[in-house]
Design a protein around this motif. Sequence first.
Motif, PDB file in Angstrom:
ATOM      1  N   THR A  49      10.877 -56.249 -41.454  1.00 19.62           N
ATOM      2  CA  THR A  49      11.304 -54.996 -40.386  1.00 19.62           C
ATOM      3  C   THR A  49      12.045 -54.455 -40.428  1.00 19.62           C
ATOM      4  OG1 THR A  49       9.734 -57.435 -39.980  1.00 19.62           O
ATOM      5  CG2 THR A  49       9.923 -55.732 -37.804  1.00 19.62           C
ATOM      6  N   LYS A  69       3.250 -60.147 -34.767  1.00 19.14           N
ATOM      7  CA  LYS A  69       2.576 -59.174 -36.090  1.00 19.14           C
ATOM      8  C   LYS A  69       2.119 -59.565 -36.352  1.00 19.14           C
ATOM      9  CE  LYS A  69       4.438 -62.036 -39.369  1.00 19.14           C
ATOM     10  NZ  LYS A  69       5.615 -62.001 -40.841  1.00 19.14           N
ATOM     11  N   HIS A  78       7.663 -52.533 -38.879  1.00 23.02           N
ATOM     12  CA  HIS A  78       7.030 -52.879 -39.512  1.00 23.02           C
ATOM     13  C   HIS A  78       7.636 -53.211 -40.585  1.00 23.02           C
ATOM     14  CE1 HIS A  78       7.749 -48.703 -40.880  1.00 23.02           C
ATOM     15  NE2 HIS A  78       6.977 -48.862 -42.390  1.00 23.02           N
TER      16      HIS A  78
END
Length: 311
Positions: A174, A255, A274
């Motif tokens: 991430t 998430k 992301h």
Amino acid sequence: MLSFLRRLKLSYAAYNVFQRRRLAHNLPVYQKLGLNKQYYSPISSRDFAHLPADAGLPPVLPLASRLTAVPAFQALPAASQTSLQGFEDNGFAVLSGFFSTEEADAINKDLANLIATQKISLRYRNKFMFAFRKSEQIRAAGEGALRELISALLGHDATLFQSINFLTGSQQRTHSDSIHMSTFPLGGMAAAWVALEDITPGNGPLHYYPSSHKLPYYLNADYHNEGTDWLIGDKDYSEYERFIAGRVAEMGLQKQIFLARKGDVFVWHANLMHGGEPHTDPTQTRKSMVFHYFSQAHICYHEITQRPALL
């Protein structure tokens, strides 16, 4: 820890001296903001600390007005229009079936030919960089209606800066793109990820954290990687990843996983958190590509290496 030579800003600046054509885009904004910078100068968020957050940007119309003025938006199905209209709140938009199966197949074929003929760099096992410079199919995908929509989201004309093609999942931890493809003022970048085949739970789908773009922009100073006047910071990228993992856990972010269909597009804000899920089924590929766009009204650079962006 990074080696001394890799940290030396002078070596980057010396290379950039010969890249004026690709670096001059920043000069008008430097001048407008009163920054004493040459086109080849190192640049980082520290250079803007004394400036207002929106310094140098012209006013823009509201997002809804910007989108409805774009023919590409008018041609979209209602669900995609609604998703784009929620971009400022959510930090992302989903454009289902934006590319046809035939278009996706043509892109896959072009990339396979580039790989087979070694007309594209094979330096990375699963990252084929800047294929849009070699493939008309890939360039058309990034430069057409998609770039028009990105420009509307940014509120300024966008330049297609980079394409990356993948054959399997990236499995990248991430992160926010703003640590890599940075701008001043903040937020002058957006990305679009394209599924070139159906995505499954086992072939490394994209994950993201809705509305995480509203978090602070975590830059060099936040994980003590500013460096000095002569050297970039000495931290490995893994230290940034651990820092972000800590922030995500601390704030309890939820998430989401994007199980796209072939031809779907996922557009995200410069600061959306992301990454890529583990690619657990080695019998599957995960053909996909991502386009990164910079706003022409912003200073465009790379925060970690403190280098102006070559456009």
